[in-house]
Design a protein around this motif. Structure first.
Motif, mmCIF file in Angstrom:
data_model
loop_
_atom_site.group_PDB
_atom_site.id
_atom_site.type_symbol
_atom_site.label_atom_id
_atom_site.label_comp_id
_atom_site.label_asym_id
_atom_site.label_seq_id
_atom_site.Cartn_x
_atom_site.Cartn_y
_atom_site.Cartn_z
ATOM 1 N N THR A 138 -31.785 26.773 -64.509
ATOM 2 C CA THR A 138 -32.360 27.724 -63.558
ATOM 3 C C THR A 138 -31.441 28.904 -63.277
ATOM 4 O OG1 THR A 138 -31.441 26.638 -61.598
ATOM 5 C CG2 THR A 138 -33.603 25.863 -62.391
ATOM 6 N N GLY A 139 -30.122 28.707 -63.389
ATOM 7 C CA GLY A 139 -29.180 29.767 -63.067
ATOM 8 C C GLY A 139 -29.077 30.054 -61.576
ATOM 9 N N VAL A 140 -29.575 29.117 -60.754
ATOM 10 C CA VAL A 140 -29.570 29.273 -59.295
ATOM 11 C C VAL A 140 -28.872 28.063 -58.682
ATOM 12 C CG1 VAL A 140 -31.023 29.413 -57.236
ATOM 13 C CG2 VAL A 140 -31.690 30.621 -59.314
ATOM 14 N N PRO A 190 -28.577 33.284 -57.218
ATOM 15 C CA PRO A 190 -28.423 33.398 -58.668
ATOM 16 C C PRO A 190 -27.000 33.826 -59.002
ATOM 17 C CG PRO A 190 -29.424 35.387 -57.818
ATOM 18 C CD PRO A 190 -29.231 34.453 -56.636
ATOM 19 N N ALA A 191 -26.688 33.867 -60.284
ATOM 20 C CA ALA A 191 -25.377 34.350 -60.724
ATOM 21 C C ALA A 191 -25.164 35.773 -60.214
ATOM 22 C CB ALA A 191 -25.300 34.316 -62.248
ATOM 23 N N PRO A 192 -23.918 36.149 -59.941
ATOM 24 C CA PRO A 192 -23.650 37.459 -59.361
ATOM 25 C C PRO A 192 -24.110 38.640 -60.212
ATOM 26 C CG PRO A 192 -21.615 36.197 -59.590
ATOM 27 C CD PRO A 192 -22.720 35.354 -60.105
ATOM 28 N N HIS A 193 -24.283 38.444 -61.493
ATOM 29 C CA HIS A 193 -24.731 39.546 -62.357
ATOM 30 C C HIS A 193 -26.255 39.658 -62.429
ATOM 31 C CE1 HIS A 193 -24.955 36.062 -64.983
ATOM 32 N NE2 HIS A 193 -25.861 36.739 -65.674
ATOM 33 N N CYS A 194 -26.984 38.749 -61.787
ATOM 34 C CA CYS A 194 -28.440 38.687 -61.895
ATOM 35 C C CYS A 194 -29.111 39.797 -61.076
ATOM 36 C CB CYS A 194 -28.941 37.318 -61.450
ATOM 37 S SG CYS A 194 -30.706 37.125 -61.702
ATOM 38 N N ARG A 195 -29.654 40.786 -61.782
ATOM 39 C CA ARG A 195 -30.316 41.915 -61.130
ATOM 40 C C ARG A 195 -31.805 41.957 -61.501
ATOM 41 N NH1 ARG A 195 -26.297 45.859 -59.219
ATOM 42 N NH2 ARG A 195 -28.141 46.830 -58.342
ATOM 43 N N TRP A 196 -32.362 40.848 -61.966
ATOM 44 C CA TRP A 196 -33.769 40.786 -62.349
ATOM 45 C C TRP A 196 -34.351 39.461 -61.880
ATOM 46 C CZ3 TRP A 196 -29.539 40.200 -65.328
ATOM 47 C CH2 TRP A 196 -29.354 38.956 -65.907
ATOM 48 N N GLY A 197 -35.657 39.328 -61.925
ATOM 49 C CA GLY A 197 -36.315 38.084 -61.536
ATOM 50 C C GLY A 197 -36.701 38.082 -60.063
ATOM 51 N N ALA A 198 -37.329 36.982 -59.649
ATOM 52 C CA ALA A 198 -37.823 36.859 -58.277
ATOM 53 C C ALA A 198 -36.677 36.718 -57.267
ATOM 54 C CB ALA A 198 -38.775 35.680 -58.159
ATOM 55 N N LEU A 199 -35.573 36.133 -57.687
ATOM 56 C CA LEU A 199 -34.396 35.981 -56.828
ATOM 57 C C LEU A 199 -33.272 36.758 -57.502
ATOM 58 C CD1 LEU A 199 -33.202 34.614 -54.302
ATOM 59 C CD2 LEU A 199 -32.555 32.699 -55.775
ATOM 60 N N ARG A 239 -40.555 34.964 -51.433
ATOM 61 C CA ARG A 239 -40.699 34.770 -49.988
ATOM 62 C C ARG A 239 -40.786 36.097 -49.234
ATOM 63 N NH1 ARG A 239 -37.614 30.622 -51.811
ATOM 64 N NH2 ARG A 239 -38.323 28.544 -51.230
ATOM 65 N N HIS A 240 -40.640 37.199 -49.967
ATOM 66 C CA HIS A 240 -40.733 38.549 -49.388
ATOM 67 C C HIS A 240 -39.673 38.778 -48.316
ATOM 68 C CE1 HIS A 240 -44.384 38.961 -51.679
ATOM 69 N NE2 HIS A 240 -44.816 37.837 -51.149
ATOM 70 N N HIS A 241 -38.432 38.385 -48.660
ATOM 71 C CA HIS A 241 -37.295 38.552 -47.753
ATOM 72 C C HIS A 241 -36.135 39.210 -48.476
ATOM 73 C CE1 HIS A 241 -38.838 34.846 -45.425
ATOM 74 N NE2 HIS A 241 -39.182 35.937 -44.772
ATOM 75 N N VAL A 242 -35.268 39.841 -47.693
ATOM 76 C CA VAL A 242 -33.996 40.364 -48.186
ATOM 77 C C VAL A 242 -32.913 39.782 -47.290
ATOM 78 C CG1 VAL A 242 -32.587 42.440 -48.537
ATOM 79 C CG2 VAL A 242 -35.025 42.489 -49.085
ATOM 80 N N PRO A 281 -22.867 42.154 -50.154
ATOM 81 C CA PRO A 281 -23.922 41.627 -51.003
ATOM 82 C C PRO A 281 -25.273 41.607 -50.295
ATOM 83 C CG PRO A 281 -22.004 40.196 -51.039
ATOM 84 C CD PRO A 281 -21.782 41.198 -49.960
ATOM 85 N N CYS A 282 -26.304 41.839 -51.090
ATOM 86 C CA CYS A 282 -27.665 41.887 -50.572
ATOM 87 C C CYS A 282 -28.568 41.225 -51.605
ATOM 88 C CB CYS A 282 -28.040 43.346 -50.352
ATOM 89 S SG CYS A 282 -29.702 43.600 -49.816
ATOM 90 N N LEU A 283 -29.332 40.233 -51.187
ATOM 91 C CA LEU A 283 -30.113 39.387 -52.082
ATOM 92 C C LEU A 283 -31.602 39.519 -51.784
ATOM 93 C CD1 LEU A 283 -29.688 37.115 -54.237
ATOM 94 C CD2 LEU A 283 -29.536 35.509 -52.339
ATOM 95 N N LEU A 284 -32.405 39.770 -52.822
ATOM 96 C CA LEU A 284 -33.856 39.863 -52.684
ATOM 97 C C LEU A 284 -34.500 38.561 -53.135
ATOM 98 C CD1 LEU A 284 -36.599 41.379 -52.320
ATOM 99 C CD2 LEU A 284 -36.340 42.113 -54.700
#
Length: 174
Positions: free
Chosen positions: A32-34, A109-118, A77-80, A70-73
């Motif tokens: 999953t990478g999460v 997710p991994a710190p480099h993850c800038r795509w996907g739902a999370l 769940r439609h949250h930041v 850091p800011c996570l989308l």
């Protein structure tokens, strides 16, 4: 994100895990990478509604001389989530705001993850930079004002749309 920055970011984030080695392994090789990370030790997370959070993240990114934390989308769940210094006495007041602190967990997710739902809107930089609560409060209030105006709502601060506020912060030396 450069390899050394990614490595520092991974080490910094994984430190909040119960098993940093397993955490890093999941990010690098997992299905999953999460992973789950504990809030309240190195940072708290303020969760806000997605529309508001995206606007706040954009404003924070534009501030000169101030590196945002850091800011996570979480698009499902439609949250930041905004990473803040851990402050047990802090109370955030506002519609849809929720602070995660000691005893709470976040999926990351991994710190480099800038795509996907999370994904990271602003990934951790590996140095421990966090968003300053006072700056976040002001950008939340500005964003509420802008969104309220765009949507034709009553003036912010009315009963229909209260402004987010930071209350109960301990003063240094108390």
């Amino acid at each position: 994100m450069a390899l050394t920055e990614w490595t520092r970011s991974m080490e910094w984030l994984a430190a909040a895990s119960e098993d940093p080695r397993a955490c890093k392994n999941e990010w690098q090789n997992g299905r999953t990478g999460v992973t789950l990370l504990a809030a309240g030790r190195f940072w708290d997370v303020l969760i806000v509604p997605e529309e508001l959070g995206l606007r706040v993240a954009a404003l924070l990114d534009e501030l000169p001389l101030l590196a945002p934390g850091p800011c996570l989308l979480d698009a499902r769940r439609h949250h930041v989530g905004f990473f803040l210094p851990p402050e047990p006495e802090t109370v955030w007041i506002g519609t849809g705001l929720r602070r995660l602190s000691k005893g709470a967990w976040i999926a990351a997710p991994a710190p480099h993850c800038r795509w996907g739902a999370l994904r990271w809107l602003c990934p951790p930089d590996g140095t421990g930079t966090l968003t300053m609560p006072e700056v976040l409060e002001l950008t939340l209030q500005r964003s509420v004002n802008e969104l309220s105006h765009l949507q034709g709502h009553p003036a912010p601060g009315s009963a229909a749309l209260p402004l987010p506020t930071l209350a109960g912060r301990r003063q240094v030396g108390e």
